[in-house]
Design an enzyme around this catalytic site. Sequence first.
Site, PDB file in Angstrom:
ATOM      1  N   ASP A 168       0.846  -1.199   0.000  1.00 53.94           N
ATOM      2  CA  ASP A 168       0.000   0.000   0.000  1.00 53.94           C
ATOM      3  C   ASP A 168       0.882   1.250   0.000  1.00 53.94           C
ATOM      4  OD1 ASP A 168      -2.417   1.413   0.009  1.00 53.94           O
ATOM      5  OD2 ASP A 168      -2.472   1.528   2.196  1.00 53.94           O
ATOM      6  N   ASP A 185       3.349   2.116   7.902  1.00 53.19           N
ATOM      7  CA  ASP A 185       2.074   1.425   7.634  1.00 53.19           C
ATOM      8  C   ASP A 185       2.256   0.159   6.793  1.00 53.19           C
ATOM      9  OD1 ASP A 185       0.742   3.302   9.098  1.00 53.19           O
ATOM     10  OD2 ASP A 185       0.138   4.504   7.383  1.00 53.19           O
TER      11      ASP A 185
END
Length: 291
Positions: A168, A185
């Site tokens: 991502d 993340d």
Amino acid sequence: MRTPARIEPLVADGLVDGVIRQLMSGKEAMVYVVQCGDEVRCAKVYKEANKRGFHTAVDYIEGRKVKNSRQARAMAKGSRYGRQEQEAAWQHAEVDALRRLAEAGVRVPTPYQFHEGVLLMELVADADGEPAPRLNDVALEPDEARRFHADLIRQVVRMLCAGIVHGDLSEYNVLLDENGPVIIDLPQAVDAAANQNASAILARDVNNLATYFGQFAPELLETHYAPEIWALYESGKLHPDSVLTGTWTPDDTPADLDEVMQVIEAAKTEDAIRQAGRAAAAAEGRWQAEE
């Protein structure tokens, strides 16, 4: 500020002294700035599955290791226990990825503790000691865009050498400290060797970077790092310092059908010889038994 309920167990266990403030609220988690002894750190509180925007798709979880066959069966059936185990595996994926990448020299926040769904990790700070801004919040000059893009492509390579694809990666999941980009993340991190979608996911990550930095340095829109990187990885030639060009020319050479047929016929002949050998050995065994 008042201590969030999810962080209270860490306070009770002496891992956190207090919460200074909320840093951000994302699709996957709430992040707080916390005091831990003499250090200021981050506490990432994962949202429950039904409260977050990022859903754990099969494209990402394929190839992830589970503790045992019972856990795997429960996760496949989608039972209550299975959903709980899948949620735990999703949270642990980021912890495991951060540790592996930190060991591989990738610029990621240092993970310290994972306790009851809360990840304590390094607070990435700027030169003034304040939380570092996201890449998306910084205006870039063309030379800066080129430099940061090159840095992140190198980080992508280091990640892949460690067997991980971010999954991502974009301007929203990169912080800028005084030394450059820091990748954050990673709960959707993909095992490059075990996930058949890894090549496509890597391409999307790399293309996201080209699209963002291409706003400031348009020539980056014409780069093709993803297929170049993946080809080196598949051939076993990728290493952290691999020289990349950003260009890629697919091999459009037509297959030599005669050569292909020769290989197939040779394989058939070799198999026939093996089968005949097995039959002869079996017949010899029966003959000796009758004797």
